[in-house]
Design a protein around this motif. Sequence first.
Motif, PDB file in Angstrom:
ATOM      1  N   VAL A  90       0.833  -1.202   0.000  1.00  0.00           N
ATOM      2  CA  VAL A  90       0.000   0.000   0.000  1.00  0.00           C
ATOM      3  C   VAL A  90       0.872   1.259   0.000  1.00  0.00           C
ATOM      4  O   VAL A  90       0.633   2.194  -0.773  1.00  0.00           O
ATOM      5  N   ALA A  91       1.886   1.290   0.840  1.00  0.00           N
ATOM      6  CA  ALA A  91       2.760   2.469   0.910  1.00  0.00           C
ATOM      7  C   ALA A  91       3.550   2.645  -0.389  1.00  0.00           C
ATOM      8  O   ALA A  91       3.634   3.755  -0.920  1.00  0.00           O
ATOM      9  N   ILE A  92       4.103   1.560  -0.910  1.00  0.00           N
ATOM     10  CA  ILE A  92       4.899   1.649  -2.142  1.00  0.00           C
ATOM     11  C   ILE A  92       4.027   2.119  -3.298  1.00  0.00           C
ATOM     12  O   ILE A  92       4.400   3.035  -4.043  1.00  0.00           O
ATOM     13  N   GLN A  93       2.848   1.522  -3.467  1.00  0.00           N
ATOM     14  CA  GLN A  93       1.958   1.926  -4.557  1.00  0.00           C
ATOM     15  C   GLN A  93       1.504   3.369  -4.391  1.00  0.00           C
ATOM     16  O   GLN A  93       1.400   4.101  -5.377  1.00  0.00           O
ATOM     17  N   SER A  94       1.259   3.791  -3.164  1.00  0.00           N
ATOM     18  CA  SER A  94       0.824   5.168  -2.916  1.00  0.00           C
ATOM     19  C   SER A  94       1.917   6.160  -3.276  1.00  0.00           C
ATOM     20  O   SER A  94       1.640   7.206  -3.873  1.00  0.00           O
ATOM     21  N   ILE A  95       3.156   5.855  -2.926  1.00  0.00           N
ATOM     22  CA  ILE A  95       4.271   6.751  -3.260  1.00  0.00           C
ATOM     23  C   ILE A  95       4.438   6.840  -4.775  1.00  0.00           C
ATOM     24  O   ILE A  95       4.657   7.920  -5.324  1.00  0.00           O
ATOM     25  N   ARG A  96       4.313   5.728  -5.465  1.00  0.00           N
ATOM     26  CA  ARG A  96       4.460   5.706  -6.932  1.00  0.00           C
ATOM     27  C   ARG A  96       3.304   6.393  -7.654  1.00  0.00           C
ATOM     28  O   ARG A  96       3.468   6.862  -8.768  1.00  0.00           O
ATOM     29  N   SER A  97       2.161   6.437  -7.034  1.00  0.00           N
ATOM     30  CA  SER A  97       0.974   7.016  -7.640  1.00  0.00           C
ATOM     31  C   SER A  97       1.071   8.546  -7.666  1.00  0.00           C
ATOM     32  O   SER A  97       1.840   9.143  -6.924  1.00  0.00           O
ATOM     33  N   SER A  98       0.265   9.151  -8.503  1.00  0.00           N
ATOM     34  CA  SER A  98       0.215  10.620  -8.521  1.00  0.00           C
ATOM     35  C   SER A  98      -1.036  11.130  -7.812  1.00  0.00           C
ATOM     36  O   SER A  98      -1.298  12.325  -7.788  1.00  0.00           O
ATOM     37  N   VAL A  99      -1.801  10.222  -7.227  1.00  0.00           N
ATOM     38  CA  VAL A  99      -3.038  10.589  -6.537  1.00  0.00           C
ATOM     39  C   VAL A  99      -2.721  11.386  -5.276  1.00  0.00           C
ATOM     40  O   VAL A  99      -1.852  11.011  -4.494  1.00  0.00           O
ATOM     41  N   HIS A 100      -3.423  12.480  -5.113  1.00  0.00           N
ATOM     42  CA  HIS A 100      -3.271  13.302  -3.911  1.00  0.00           C
ATOM     43  C   HIS A 100      -4.307  12.852  -2.891  1.00  0.00           C
ATOM     44  O   HIS A 100      -5.499  12.778  -3.199  1.00  0.00           O
ATOM     45  N   MET A 101      -3.867  12.532  -1.688  1.00  0.00           N
ATOM     46  CA  MET A 101      -4.770  12.066  -0.633  1.00  0.00           C
ATOM     47  C   MET A 101      -4.818  13.104   0.475  1.00  0.00           C
ATOM     48  O   MET A 101      -3.776  13.546   0.954  1.00  0.00           O
ATOM     49  N   ARG A 102      -6.021  13.467   0.879  1.00  0.00           N
ATOM     50  CA  ARG A 102      -6.211  14.459   1.937  1.00  0.00           C
ATOM     51  C   ARG A 102      -6.332  13.745   3.278  1.00  0.00           C
ATOM     52  O   ARG A 102      -7.429  13.523   3.774  1.00  0.00           O
ATOM     53  N   SER A 103      -5.195  13.356   3.810  1.00  0.00           N
ATOM     54  CA  SER A 103      -5.160  12.650   5.092  1.00  0.00           C
ATOM     55  C   SER A 103      -3.735  12.737   5.628  1.00  0.00           C
ATOM     56  O   SER A 103      -2.821  13.161   4.916  1.00  0.00           O
ATOM     57  N   ARG A 104      -3.564  12.315   6.838  1.00  0.00           N
ATOM     58  CA  ARG A 104      -2.214  12.276   7.410  1.00  0.00           C
ATOM     59  C   ARG A 104      -1.341  11.312   6.613  1.00  0.00           C
ATOM     60  O   ARG A 104      -0.175  11.599   6.343  1.00  0.00           O
ATOM     61  N   PHE A 105      -1.908  10.161   6.236  1.00  0.00           N
ATOM     62  CA  PHE A 105      -1.187   9.202   5.398  1.00  0.00           C
ATOM     63  C   PHE A 105      -0.782   9.874   4.090  1.00  0.00           C
ATOM     64  O   PHE A 105       0.362   9.763   3.646  1.00  0.00           O
ATOM     65  N   GLY A 106      -1.712  10.601   3.474  1.00  0.00           N
ATOM     66  CA  GLY A 106      -1.432  11.299   2.219  1.00  0.00           C
ATOM     67  C   GLY A 106      -0.321  12.328   2.353  1.00  0.00           C
ATOM     68  O   GLY A 106       0.525  12.464   1.458  1.00  0.00           O
ATOM     69  N   ARG A 107      -0.296  13.053   3.465  1.00  0.00           N
ATOM     70  CA  ARG A 107       0.775  14.038   3.687  1.00  0.00           C
ATOM     71  C   ARG A 107       2.135  13.347   3.826  1.00  0.00           C
ATOM     72  O   ARG A 107       3.146  13.842   3.340  1.00  0.00           O
ATOM     73  N   THR A 108       2.143  12.192   4.489  1.00  0.00           N
ATOM     74  CA  THR A 108       3.388  11.435   4.631  1.00  0.00           C
ATOM     75  C   THR A 108       3.851  10.937   3.267  1.00  0.00           C
ATOM     76  O   THR A 108       5.043  10.992   2.953  1.00  0.00           O
ATOM     77  N   ILE A 109       2.917  10.464   2.456  1.00  0.00           N
ATOM     78  CA  ILE A 109       3.242  10.012   1.101  1.00  0.00           C
ATOM     79  C   ILE A 109       3.795  11.181   0.285  1.00  0.00           C
ATOM     80  O   ILE A 109       4.790  11.034  -0.436  1.00  0.00           O
ATOM     81  N   GLU A 110       3.176  12.355   0.395  1.00  0.00           N
ATOM     82  CA  GLU A 110       3.671  13.549  -0.303  1.00  0.00           C
ATOM     83  C   GLU A 110       5.087  13.894   0.151  1.00  0.00           C
ATOM     84  O   GLU A 110       5.940  14.267  -0.664  1.00  0.00           O
ATOM     85  N   ASP A 111       5.352  13.769   1.456  1.00  0.00           N
ATOM     86  CA  ASP A 111       6.708  14.012   1.967  1.00  0.00           C
ATOM     87  C   ASP A 111       7.699  13.044   1.325  1.00  0.00           C
ATOM     88  O   ASP A 111       8.801  13.441   0.944  1.00  0.00           O
ATOM     89  N   CYS A 112       7.317  11.767   1.214  1.00  0.00           N
ATOM     90  CA  CYS A 112       8.187  10.770   0.578  1.00  0.00           C
ATOM     91  C   CYS A 112       8.472  11.154  -0.869  1.00  0.00           C
ATOM     92  O   CYS A 112       9.626  11.117  -1.323  1.00  0.00           O
ATOM     93  N   ARG A 113       7.439  11.538  -1.606  1.00  0.00           N
ATOM     94  CA  ARG A 113       7.602  11.936  -3.013  1.00  0.00           C
ATOM     95  C   ARG A 113       8.545  13.131  -3.133  1.00  0.00           C
ATOM     96  O   ARG A 113       9.386  13.180  -4.024  1.00  0.00           O
ATOM     97  N   ARG A 114       8.373  14.099  -2.234  1.00  0.00           N
ATOM     98  CA  ARG A 114       9.214  15.301  -2.263  1.00  0.00           C
ATOM     99  C   ARG A 114      10.684  14.948  -2.013  1.00  0.00           C
ATOM    100  O   ARG A 114      11.577  15.422  -2.708  1.00  0.00           O
TER     101      ARG A 114
END
Length: 170
Positions: A90-114
């Motif tokens: 789930v985490a790996i696919q989320s980081i690879r995705s371009s989907v923006h998620m409005r949640s704490r998980f989504g913010r962490t994923i955005e941090d990883c992408r950055r």
Amino acid sequence: MPGDGAEIWVKPQQYTVKISVDAATFNDRHATGMGMVARDYTGGLVSAKTKLLQELLQPSMAEAVAIKEALSWIKEMKWDKTVVESDCLVAIQSIRSSVHMRSRFGRTIEDCRRIIKGLNNMELYFIKRSANRSAHELARLSHMYPDRIFDGSSIPVIVKDCIVLDSVEK
């Protein structure tokens, strides 16, 4: 993605540091632990690290935070060519995705992408738990060794044994 789904730990290419990452939750302590094990192309330990948060995170969130910690560690250590592996699809696919998620998980994923955008020669893979034993064991021990950095002489024996087994099992 090619390289995903490995069932055994595989040595990285020469001059590459491979970081195995895992998280563990401790319900009784209301805490979340993380383990990161960095190895070189020989399979030898470069360094290992634990982090303990005094907060109980949901498993996918814990794994995403652990990946973020590993990416920050790469940046801090200035490792040039790296591979990061996690057993959380789930985490790996989320980081690879371009989907923006409005949640704490989504913010962490955005941090990883950055952080990934600022790194050169970095690859991210999903691996099976069987290929992630060293990080798994270190994450499970993180409540005993909170926020520590290990080398070959200080790494807990159970983790050292996993590293040795990974290097000989093929």
